[in-house]
Each structure stands twice: as structure tokens, then as C-alpha cells.
Design an enzyme around this catalytic site. Structure first.
Site, PDB file in Angstrom:
ATOM      1  N   HIS A 465       0.827  -1.208   0.000  1.00  0.00           N
ATOM      2  CA  HIS A 465       0.000   0.000   0.000  1.00  0.00           C
ATOM      3  C   HIS A 465       0.862   1.259   0.000  1.00  0.00           C
ATOM      4  CE1 HIS A 465      -3.524   2.518   1.220  1.00  0.00           C
ATOM      5  NE2 HIS A 465      -2.566   3.240   1.782  1.00  0.00           N
ATOM      6  N   GLU A 466       1.780   1.329   0.945  1.00  0.00           N
ATOM      7  CA  GLU A 466       2.597   2.538   1.044  1.00  0.00           C
ATOM      8  C   GLU A 466       3.475   2.733  -0.187  1.00  0.00           C
ATOM      9  OE1 GLU A 466       2.006   4.794   3.114  1.00  0.00           O
ATOM     10  OE2 GLU A 466       0.640   3.599   4.336  1.00  0.00           O
ATOM     11  N   HIS A 469       1.797   4.788  -2.805  1.00  0.00           N
ATOM     12  CA  HIS A 469       2.024   6.229  -2.664  1.00  0.00           C
ATOM     13  C   HIS A 469       3.393   6.607  -3.236  1.00  0.00           C
ATOM     14  CE1 HIS A 469      -1.515   7.074  -0.308  1.00  0.00           C
ATOM     15  NE2 HIS A 469      -1.177   6.260   0.684  1.00  0.00           N
ATOM     16  N   HIS A 472       3.336   6.983  -6.869  1.00  0.00           N
ATOM     17  CA  HIS A 472       2.687   8.245  -7.228  1.00  0.00           C
ATOM     18  C   HIS A 472       3.697   9.389  -7.184  1.00  0.00           C
ATOM     19  CE1 HIS A 472      -1.555  10.303  -6.818  1.00  0.00           C
ATOM     20  NE2 HIS A 472      -0.976  10.544  -7.971  1.00  0.00           N
TER      21      HIS A 472
END
Length: 681
Positions: A465-466, A469, A472
Site C-alpha cells: 500500500h505505502e 504512494h 505516485h
């Protein structure tokens, strides 16, 4: 004021990727850098407004200003989260409000407001899409920041912002101290029956000179250790320590602080012309208005609670079969849910930890997936300074060359706040010629010297999940730093990370990294399928605890000015109980993921009235996962499309327009309802 050359912030870093010179930075450097940075920013703006630059040059000059201050702030606020000590906190207490006041002064500068108004009303021909979006953003920010207020109103707004900056810092300090203070100390190893040798060794190491064993607390209500502890009394101690944080009186009580924060936010919203703080926040998100955001949460709640009650009934049978009378308690849920998973799906997630060794998950899982989707390569760099001995640095590149630097900080330590997150030390910008330097912070228990770090299933999911980011941030390709990477509305920012989270347990990805730490053997036959089925179990609990926290966040931030005047610390619990009951999510055995007193996201972080964004983003995420499945899954062509239309754009375009370009239509909610077993909602 001049900053001496000996201060590491005096000049841009000449290190690879402009990574901060962490080996030279000391706490005493920050106050001087802040003072010099604020003055330099003012001087730059004075010089800018003394000239009549064409629109494009004006926007470039505006976005290029304040770089000294930006360098110091990026390092400082990252270190406050990862390595805070009393000296750093003292600087934060002094400079947090002063920096807030400076940024208010910039946003409210009448020269800036007027120039932006003129350009926004009649944009010159020749401005590009990103330049026009910047004008729109500046114009909107000015209005939302109080530019239309009279002098008295602006003065009051500055006072509110300064006090809120001080109070959110205080909340974080109080919470971290109480979290450390309430770590559960155990003297007899028998009380920790159910933990493996590695977990016991970590607990003994955490206890240090006290002897015995210490169980540190993670940020959410539910503590992972509850899945394993056989002794019900020990589980009760751990759970009660977790939910008491910030609410037991004494020097670390957060209740008076959070009451003041909520009250001041309501005052600020009213000053700016909004009904409440939530309305002010959500008006700038993709949801558009509070009723849309809260409406989704309330739409999902009845089915989630019904599923949770059905799960509770099953788990209560297991509790009674063990000879315990009475209801299922919050400290029982994770333990019996894990037992049910083992029995129903023939999967013991705790026993699978040897297949989830941190290094292999990172390299053969997270990195390999990014390579397959986006053509990225990762090369460890030991020649750049890092901010902690636990941190590793990786150069990230693709066929075009080096893209940026990835810092990985996996382990928990007392000076580090709980949870997991991504942040940036340097943001990508074509205007400034800067490539991103991003960091992922986790709170994995550090293994004893010489032992491998073995992850839980939840920690594997969190790492994927992290890193979403991180992608991104790393794959950003924008002109203005303001729009870099994750600089998107709060209810869109979780979307790419949740998509990346999905890949972690896909069969072909799992097969790459889920290898036994000693033998290298893959997961036992059937374990992968059982693991995916087991992870799908418990959606009633998981959705209900999340919705409870999200609705609690909204309740605090829908209060009107004066509603909390005279409130006492004991009123916090009553407010919370009423809010949960009215929302229909008050289940004794399912506490909110975060109780008010330790809800860092909203009282210490940037998610105030925005915690709903996880499920709002999940609508996009679930719909996107279906698109990948329809188009062949883990293929480079699919990754390139997602990168080009979403990940590279940052905030430079309307996020929902970017989604439509990617998907060919608006997102549909049905995939989310199926995923969370809420199709009847």
C-alpha cells in the site's frame, strides 16, 4: 538575514538527487534556517511584485520562490515523525505557529490575491493546461484561506491557524508519550503463550534494562499481537492499554487538546463562510460536499454491521467452547477470528510468517511488481546519507534514466510515531529541475541481531500500500512542484496506493516473493488460495471498525461554533458514544479503528474530516482492479496506461477527469460492494 555557509540548508544540496545532507544536519540548524527562509521568501515575493512579468513568467517565479524555507521544512517535518526528541519538539513548538503564520501571510498577500484575480478572470492566450490549473488553484486557495475577509477577519484567521498549529503538535506529543508509557510490561513468559521465539526475543529486547518482556502499542485500536496470545487476561491488558491512550488523565491526556482543536476548527470554518469544518474540507475534495461523503458511509454501514454481528455470533461459539461464559469482548475478536481462519481455510497466518521475509517481500514482491508494470529498476545506494541507521536508499530508474531516490525506513523505534506512511524530502518538478526523493516509513518490530524480519500478512499488505504512494511520487511528471505526485485531493490520494496493495496477493506476485526464509520453498500447496480466501473473511469487522472511525471523524468536524464551549475531558467519551450510536455503528466488540483520544489522522495529521477518503478512493480502486483483470492483469501495457493517465499527472489535472481518461468512464460502486461483501447495502 544571512545564513552561514556552515548551515546545511544554506544552499541546495549537491548530493545525488539533491538528497538532504543528513550527516551534517543538527537540530540547532533548523531555527536559523527557518528564520532565514522566511525572510528570504518575503524578499523574493517583494522583488516579484515589484516587476510586471508576463503571466507564464510570473507563475514560474512564484512557484520557484521560498526554496530555502522549503528545504528546511521538508527535512524538519519528516524528522518530527521519524526521530522526534525533546529538542526537536521544542523547535516545533516554537516554529510551528510561526511557520503557519508566514504561509498565511503569503496566501493572503493582497498583491498576490489581486494579481491572481486579474489573471484568473482573463487568462492570457498561450497559457498551457497546467498553468491554467495553477491559476485556478491559486484563486481557490485565496478564497478558502480568507483573502476575502476584512482586516479584522484575517487577523482572527491568523490567530486561529497559529493556535491550531500549536495544538496539533501538542496532540502528537501527548499521544506519542502516552503510547510509549502504556506499552504492556510482562514479567512471566507464560503470560505470552502463543508468541513464537522471534516475537518473544523482540519483546525481551524492547524491555531492555527493565527485564521481562515489553509489548509496544501500534497506532490503531486493534493490536496485531492479539491474534496470537492464548491467555485471555493478557489480551485484555493489551487491548485496554491501547484504548486508554490519551484518555486516562495525567500529563499525556489528549482530551482537552482535541476538544480545543475541534472547537477552533469550527470557528475557522464559520469565519470562512462554511457551516462547519467538514463542509470547508470536503468542498475542496472530489466528493464535493459533506452529504455525498457521509451518505456513502451511512449507505455502507447497515450491511457492514449486519456482517459483523454474524461474524460475532460465530466467534462467540468458539469463545464458549473454550469454557468462557458471557459475551465476546473486543480483546477476543482477533484471537478467535484467526482461529476460525485456520480451521475454515486451513491457513494459519501467524505460521506463514517465515514465508514473508522483509527483504524478499521488498525486492521480489514490491520492486519486482513495479518492474513488471512500469519497467522500473532499483539499485541500492550506500554513498548517500540517510536520517537513521535503519534507513536504506535505492536509486529508481527506467529506460529513460534515473527517476529519483527511494528511502525505506521499516522498523519501529520509540522516537517514531505509529502507523505507516509515505512522504517526500524532494518533490519532482520540471520547473526546478528536481527529481523526487521519497520515503516509506513502517513500524515493523526490529528483529534481534542476526535474525531476519518476518512480516505479518497485514504488514505485507501495508508495504504494498505505502509503495503505491511512493509510485505516485516517483512517477510524477509535472512542471510545478505544487502538483507533484500525491498533491491531489485527500479523497483521491489513497486510490493509487490501494491499487498497488491489490497486487501483493495476486498469484503470480505471491509466487515470486512468498518463499520460506530458510529453505526457499514456496508456500505449501493450497496455502496461497487459502490465504486469499482467509483475507476475504472478516469484512464485517474490518468495514465496521473503519466506518466507525470515519463517521466519528465527521461527527467531530460537523460541530458548529460554540457547541463545545465549556466541554470537559469526560465529555469526549460521551460525545463519541452518542456519535457512534446515532450512526448505527456502536458495537461493543468492535471499537472504532481509532478512538478520539488517539486519532492521530484527524487531530495530529492531515485527515481532519477526510478519513472517509479511504473508502471513497476504494470505489476507484475496486473499479480499476476489475479493469486490470479485464485487460490481462500484470502487463507492462496496463502499467504504462495507468502511469500515463494517473500516476504521472499528480494534481496537474482534475483527478476525476484523469480517471475517466484511464477507465473510459466514471467509476462504478458495484465492484467495491462485491469486494466488501456489501452487495445488499
Amino acid at each position: 538575514m544571512d545564513l552561514p555557509e556552515s548551515n546545511p540548508f544554506a544552499a541546495p544540496s549537491d548530493l545525488p538527487f539533491a538528497v538532504p545532507p543528513f550527516d551534517r544536519i543538527r537540530t540547532e540548524h533548523f531555527a536559523h534556517a527557518f528564520a532565514a527562509g522566511v525572510q528570504a521568501h518575503r524578499d523574493e515575493l517583494d522583488a516579484l511584485f515589484a516587476r510586471e512579468l508576463p503571466a507564464a513568467e510570473f507563475l514560474d517565479a512564484l512557484e520557484s520562490s521560498g526554496r530555502l524555507l522549503g528545504r528546511a521544512e521538508a527535512v524538519f517535518f519528516n524528522l518530527v515523525g521519524t526521530d522526534a526528541d525533546d529538542d526537536l519538539r521544542a523547535v516545533q513548538a516554537e516554529w510551528g505557529p510561526r511557520l503557519a503564520a508566514h504561509h498565511d501571510a503569503v496566501r493572503l498577500d493582497p498583491r498576490l490575491v489581486e494579481r491572481v484575480r486579474v489573471l484568473h478572470e482573463d487568462p492570457p492566450a498561450g497559457l498551457g493546461e497546467e498553468q491554467r490549473r495553477l491559476l485556478e488553484r491559486l484563486h481557490r486557495d485565496a478564497a478558502r484561506s480568507g483573502a476575502l475577509l476584512d482586516e479584522a477577519g484575517q487577523s482572527r484567521l491568523r490567530e486561529l491557524n497559529e493556535e491550531l498549529s500549536r495544538l496539533t503538535t501538542a496532540f502528537d506529543v501527548e499521544l506519542l508519550a502516552d503510547t510509549n508509557d502504556l506499552a504492556v510490561h510482562v514479567t512471566d513468559a507464560a503470560e505470552l503463550d502463543g508468541l513464537g521465539p522471534a516475537e518473544l526475543a523482540r519483546a525481551a529486547a524492547a524491555a531492555g534494562d527493565r527485564g521481562g518482556y515489553l509489548l509496544p502499542l501500534g497506532l490503531p485500536s486493534g493490536q496485531p499481537v492479539l491474534e496470537s496470545l492464548h491467555r485471555r487476561e493478557t489480551r485484555r491488558r493489551v487491548h485496554e492499554a491501547s484504548v486508554r491512550r490519551g484518555g486516562r488523565g495525567g500529563p499525556h491526556d489528549t482530551r482537552a487538546t482535541l476538544l480545543r482543536i475541534a472547537g477552533l476548527r469550527a470557528q475557522r470554518a464559520a469565519l470562512l463562510g462554511f457551516a462547519d469544518h467538514a463542509s470547508w474540507v470536503v468542498a475542496d475534495e472530489t466528493a464535493g460536499d459533506v452529504e455525498a461523503a457521509v451518505g456513502m458511509l451511512r449507505r455502507l454501514a447497515p450491511a457492514a454491521v449486519a456482517n459483523a454481528r454474524a461474524e460475532a455470533a460465530e466467534l462467540t461459539e468458539l469463545l464458549h467452547a473454550d469454557g468462557h461464559d458471557g459475551p465476546l469482548e473486543p480483546w477476543d475478536w482477533a484471537y478467535y477470528a484467526e482461529r476460525l481462519r485456520r480451521e475454515r481455510y486451513a491457513v494459519d497466518t501467524e505460521a506463514l510468517r517465515p514465508w514473508f521475509e522483509l527483504e524478499r517481500v521488498l525486492v521480489d514482491g514490491v520492486f519486482a511488481t513495479a518492474t513488471a508494470l512500469y519497467g522500473l529498476t532499483f539499485t541500492e545506494r550506500t554513498d548517500v546519507p540517510v536520517f537513521s541507521a535503519d534507513v536504506r536508499a535505492f536509486e529508481v530508474a527506467d529506460a529513460s534514466g534515473a527517476l529519483g531516490l527511494y528511502l525505506f525506513d521499516p522498523y519501529a523505534r520509540p522516537s517514531k510515531r505509529g502507523g505507516a506512511w509515505m512522504s517526500s524530502f524532494v518533490e519532482q518538478s520540471r520547473l526546478l529541475g528536481e527529481r523526487p526523493v521519497v520515503v516509506n516509513c513502517l513500524n515493523v518490530a526490529k528483529p534481534a541481531a542476526g535474525d531476519p524480519a518476518l512480516l505479518t500478512v497485514d504488514e505485507v499488505e501495508t508495504l504494498f500500500h505505502e509503495f503505491g504512494h511512493t509510485l505516485h511520487g516517483l512517477l510524477s511528471d509535472v512542471h510545478f512542484p505544487r502538483f507533484s505526485g500525491t498533491s491531489v485531493p485527500r479523497d483521491f490520494v489513497e486510490f493509487p496506493s490501494q491499487v498497488n496493495e491489490f497486487w501483493g496477493f495476486e498469484p503470480e506476485v505471491l509466487a515470486r516473493y512468498a518463499r520460506h526464509v530458510t529453505t526457499g520453498e514456496p508456500l505449501p500447496e493450497g496455502a496461497a488460495e487459502g490465504l486469499r480466501a482467509a483475507r476475504a473473511y472478516g469484512q464485517g469487522f474490518g468495514t465496521t471498525e473503519y466506518l466507525a472511525a470515519a463517521l466519528l471523524d465527521m461527527a467531530w468536524h460537523r460541530v458548529t461554533p460554540g457547541a463545545l464551549d465549556g466541554a470537559e475531558p469526560d465529555d469526549v467519551g460521551r460525545f463519541e458514544a452518542t456519535a457512534l450510536a446515532e450512526a448505527g455503528v456502536a458495537l461493543d466488540a468492535v471499537p472504532p479503528r481509532y478512538r478520539s483520544t488517539y486519532f492521530h489522522h484527524v487531530f495530529g495529521g492531515g485527515y481532519a474530516a477526510g478519513y472517509y477518503s479511504y473508502v471513497w478512493s476504494e470505489v476507484l480502486d475496486a473499479d480499476t482492479v476489475e479493469w486490470f483483470a479485464e485487460n490481462g492483469g500484470l502487463r507492462r501495457e496496463n502499467g504504462d496506461r495507468f502511469r500515463a493517465t494517473v500516476l504521472s499527472r499528480g494534481g496537474s489535472v482534475d483527478p476525476l477527469a484523469a480517471y475517466r481518461e484511464f477507465r473510459g468512464r466514471d467509476a462504478r460502486i458495484e465492484p467495491l460492494l462485491r469486494r466488501r461483501q456489501l452487495a445488499e447495502a
